[in-house]
Design a protein around this motif. Structure first.
Motif, PDB file in Angstrom:
ATOM      1  N   VAL A  10     -51.846 -17.749 -12.167  1.00  0.00           N
ATOM      2  CA  VAL A  10     -50.938 -16.745 -12.320  1.00  0.00           C
ATOM      3  C   VAL A  10     -50.117 -16.625 -10.969  1.00  0.00           C
ATOM      4  CG1 VAL A  10     -50.660 -14.400 -12.784  1.00  0.00           C
ATOM      5  CG2 VAL A  10     -52.057 -15.786 -14.104  1.00  0.00           C
ATOM      6  N   THR A  11     -50.927 -16.647  -9.927  1.00  0.00           N
ATOM      7  CA  THR A  11     -50.051 -16.298  -8.520  1.00  0.00           C
ATOM      8  C   THR A  11     -49.177 -17.598  -8.353  1.00  0.00           C
ATOM      9  OG1 THR A  11     -52.306 -15.526  -7.768  1.00  0.00           O
ATOM     10  CG2 THR A  11     -50.839 -16.136  -6.191  1.00  0.00           C
ATOM     11  N   LEU A  12     -49.442 -18.644  -8.380  1.00  0.00           N
ATOM     12  CA  LEU A  12     -48.629 -19.980  -8.334  1.00  0.00           C
ATOM     13  C   LEU A  12     -47.264 -19.629  -9.252  1.00  0.00           C
ATOM     14  CD1 LEU A  12     -47.592 -22.215  -6.832  1.00  0.00           C
ATOM     15  CD2 LEU A  12     -49.181 -23.801  -8.484  1.00  0.00           C
ATOM     16  N   ALA A  13     -47.588 -19.583 -10.600  1.00  0.00           N
ATOM     17  CA  ALA A  13     -46.840 -19.258 -11.632  1.00  0.00           C
ATOM     18  C   ALA A  13     -45.584 -18.197 -11.325  1.00  0.00           C
ATOM     19  CB  ALA A  13     -47.344 -19.331 -13.038  1.00  0.00           C
ATOM     20  N   ASN A  14     -46.172 -17.141 -10.769  1.00  0.00           N
ATOM     21  CA  ASN A  14     -45.390 -15.974 -10.233  1.00  0.00           C
ATOM     22  C   ASN A  14     -44.486 -16.489  -9.088  1.00  0.00           C
ATOM     23  OD1 ASN A  14     -44.567 -13.384 -10.409  1.00  0.00           O
ATOM     24  ND2 ASN A  14     -45.750 -12.701  -8.636  1.00  0.00           N
ATOM     25  N   ARG A  15     -45.077 -17.306  -8.206  1.00  0.00           N
ATOM     26  CA  ARG A  15     -44.059 -17.783  -6.964  1.00  0.00           C
ATOM     27  C   ARG A  15     -43.118 -18.843  -7.647  1.00  0.00           C
ATOM     28  NH1 ARG A  15     -47.201 -21.573  -3.519  1.00  0.00           N
ATOM     29  NH2 ARG A  15     -45.252 -21.978  -2.656  1.00  0.00           N
ATOM     30  N   VAL A  16     -43.474 -19.554  -8.646  1.00  0.00           N
ATOM     31  CA  VAL A  16     -42.372 -20.383  -9.349  1.00  0.00           C
ATOM     32  C   VAL A  16     -41.153 -19.848  -9.921  1.00  0.00           C
ATOM     33  CG1 VAL A  16     -42.088 -22.251 -11.332  1.00  0.00           C
ATOM     34  CG2 VAL A  16     -43.965 -22.265  -9.738  1.00  0.00           C
ATOM     35  N   VAL A  17     -41.728 -18.336 -10.728  1.00  0.00           N
ATOM     36  CA  VAL A  17     -40.789 -17.657 -11.526  1.00  0.00           C
ATOM     37  C   VAL A  17     -39.726 -17.111 -10.496  1.00  0.00           C
ATOM     38  CG1 VAL A  17     -39.964 -15.633 -12.741  1.00  0.00           C
ATOM     39  CG2 VAL A  17     -41.886 -17.564 -13.624  1.00  0.00           C
ATOM     40  N   ASP A  18     -40.313 -16.703  -9.414  1.00  0.00           N
ATOM     41  CA  ASP A  18     -39.643 -15.886  -8.392  1.00  0.00           C
ATOM     42  C   ASP A  18     -38.567 -16.903  -7.731  1.00  0.00           C
ATOM     43  OD1 ASP A  18     -40.580 -13.293  -8.879  1.00  0.00           O
ATOM     44  OD2 ASP A  18     -42.001 -13.454  -7.241  1.00  0.00           O
ATOM     45  N   ALA A  19     -39.006 -17.988  -7.292  1.00  0.00           N
ATOM     46  CA  ALA A  19     -38.348 -18.807  -6.483  1.00  0.00           C
ATOM     47  C   ALA A  19     -37.133 -19.356  -7.254  1.00  0.00           C
ATOM     48  CB  ALA A  19     -39.260 -20.134  -5.998  1.00  0.00           C
ATOM     49  N   ASN A  20     -37.606 -19.658  -8.388  1.00  0.00           N
ATOM     50  CA  ASN A  20     -36.428 -20.475  -9.321  1.00  0.00           C
ATOM     51  C   ASN A  20     -35.124 -19.302  -9.803  1.00  0.00           C
ATOM     52  OD1 ASN A  20     -36.873 -23.253  -9.973  1.00  0.00           O
ATOM     53  ND2 ASN A  20     -38.871 -22.410 -10.157  1.00  0.00           N
ATOM     54  N   ARG A  21     -35.852 -18.054  -9.842  1.00  0.00           N
ATOM     55  CA  ARG A  21     -35.013 -17.072 -10.134  1.00  0.00           C
ATOM     56  C   ARG A  21     -33.808 -16.913  -8.888  1.00  0.00           C
ATOM     57  NH1 ARG A  21     -38.111 -13.029 -10.657  1.00  0.00           N
ATOM     58  NH2 ARG A  21     -38.448 -12.894 -12.905  1.00  0.00           N
ATOM     59  N   LYS A  22     -34.515 -16.801  -7.619  1.00  0.00           N
ATOM     60  CA  LYS A  22     -33.520 -16.859  -6.452  1.00  0.00           C
ATOM     61  C   LYS A  22     -32.711 -17.942  -6.445  1.00  0.00           C
ATOM     62  CE  LYS A  22     -36.743 -13.944  -3.829  1.00  0.00           C
ATOM     63  NZ  LYS A  22     -38.057 -14.230  -3.351  1.00  0.00           N
ATOM     64  N   ALA A  23     -33.432 -19.159  -6.690  1.00  0.00           N
ATOM     65  CA  ALA A  23     -32.120 -20.513  -6.638  1.00  0.00           C
ATOM     66  C   ALA A  23     -31.242 -20.496  -7.827  1.00  0.00           C
ATOM     67  CB  ALA A  23     -33.261 -21.639  -6.707  1.00  0.00           C
ATOM     68  N   GLY A  24     -31.469 -19.525  -8.789  1.00  0.00           N
ATOM     69  CA  GLY A  24     -30.612 -19.701 -10.032  1.00  0.00           C
ATOM     70  C   GLY A  24     -30.831 -20.855 -10.948  1.00  0.00           C
ATOM     71  N   ARG A  25     -32.247 -21.308 -11.137  1.00  0.00           N
ATOM     72  CA  ARG A  25     -32.459 -22.429 -11.814  1.00  0.00           C
ATOM     73  C   ARG A  25     -33.050 -22.005 -13.231  1.00  0.00           C
ATOM     74  NH1 ARG A  25     -34.969 -27.503  -8.449  1.00  0.00           N
ATOM     75  NH2 ARG A  25     -37.016 -26.257  -9.018  1.00  0.00           N
ATOM     76  N   ARG A  26     -32.811 -22.795 -14.348  1.00  0.00           N
ATOM     77  CA  ARG A  26     -33.694 -22.582 -15.562  1.00  0.00           C
ATOM     78  C   ARG A  26     -34.493 -24.247 -15.416  1.00  0.00           C
ATOM     79  NH1 ARG A  26     -33.547 -18.505 -18.233  1.00  0.00           N
ATOM     80  NH2 ARG A  26     -33.347 -19.551 -20.022  1.00  0.00           N
ATOM     81  N   ILE A  27     -35.820 -23.827 -16.044  1.00  0.00           N
ATOM     82  CA  ILE A  27     -36.687 -24.787 -15.878  1.00  0.00           C
ATOM     83  C   ILE A  27     -37.210 -24.986 -17.267  1.00  0.00           C
ATOM     84  CG2 ILE A  27     -37.295 -24.402 -13.518  1.00  0.00           C
ATOM     85  CD1 ILE A  27     -39.546 -22.696 -14.593  1.00  0.00           C
ATOM     86  N   ALA A  28     -37.656 -26.131 -17.440  1.00  0.00           N
ATOM     87  CA  ALA A  28     -38.365 -26.661 -18.872  1.00  0.00           C
ATOM     88  C   ALA A  28     -39.777 -27.766 -18.392  1.00  0.00           C
ATOM     89  CB  ALA A  28     -37.375 -27.629 -19.778  1.00  0.00           C
ATOM     90  N   VAL A  29     -40.494 -27.792 -19.220  1.00  0.00           N
ATOM     91  CA  VAL A  29     -41.560 -28.501 -19.136  1.00  0.00           C
ATOM     92  C   VAL A  29     -41.672 -29.379 -20.347  1.00  0.00           C
ATOM     93  CG1 VAL A  29     -43.000 -26.884 -17.500  1.00  0.00           C
ATOM     94  CG2 VAL A  29     -43.284 -26.708 -19.991  1.00  0.00           C
ATOM     95  N   ALA A  30     -42.393 -30.676 -20.160  1.00  0.00           N
ATOM     96  CA  ALA A  30     -42.816 -31.545 -21.109  1.00  0.00           C
ATOM     97  C   ALA A  30     -44.093 -31.838 -20.872  1.00  0.00           C
ATOM     98  CB  ALA A  30     -41.751 -32.808 -21.125  1.00  0.00           C
TER      99      ALA A  30
END
Length: 171
Positions: A10-30
């Motif tokens: 959860v801690t790492l996922a929170n970092r991922v969400v925050d960092a990608n929000r700041k970078a303006g990036r949309r993400i997908a996973v396979a």
């Protein structure tokens, strides 16, 4: 309210969400061997819809082919647990989702299914990014160890995948 997943995820996922929000990036996973756990970790975060577009659960080879356009040739030549197939999965997720970045995970979580060349604990990752050359392959193979439990291997795989989703700060 208590999280459904381990705190470190959860801690790492929170970092991922925050960092990608700041970078303006949309993400997908396979995902293959993680069966949706990366998507689950991301969606555990309130506001993850700002960055998380979709996840492809492609556990079978047929799903990898039909949902992500991974070629039969790649699967037959290299096997599902290979850098070539992980890269094909990441490229397929990027193209199908229209996102800025996609990460793919495929591996042998065990307790069975391993071979001499690809023992239990072998997990392969790939990242594809919009605008990057198709020759710019970001992929890696990890051996988490055949002595680990299925749950441990999957947890370690999710942590690596989430790390790959963090924007490169050197750009």
């Amino acid at each position: 309210m208590q999280n459904l997943l381990p705190e470190e995820l959860v801690t790492l996922a929170n970092r991922v969400v925050d960092a990608n929000r700041k970078a303006g990036r949309r993400i997908a996973v396979a995902e293959s061997c993680t069966g949706g756990l990366v998507a689950a970790a991301l969606t555990e975060i309130a506001g993850s819809s700002d960055v998380f577009e979709c996840g492809f659960n492609t556990y079978s080879n047929d799903a990898k082919q039909s949902l992500l356009d991974v070629s039969d040739d790649l699967l037959e030549t290299f096997g599902a647990v290979s850098i070539a197939v992980a890269w094909g999965m990441a490229r397929g997720a990027l193209e199908k989702s229209g996102c800025d970045v996609a990460v793919a995970i495929t591996g042998v979580a065990g307790p069975g299914g391993g071979t001499e060349k690809k023992p239990v604990g072998t997990v392969v990752f790939a990242k594809a990014e919009k605008g990057k050359s198709i020759d710019d392959v970001v992929a890696d193979r990890h051996d988490f160890g055949a002595d680990k439990s299925r749950a441990d291997i999957r947890l370690q795989a999710v942590l690596v995948a989430l790390e790959l989703l963090l924007p490169d700060t050197s750009e």
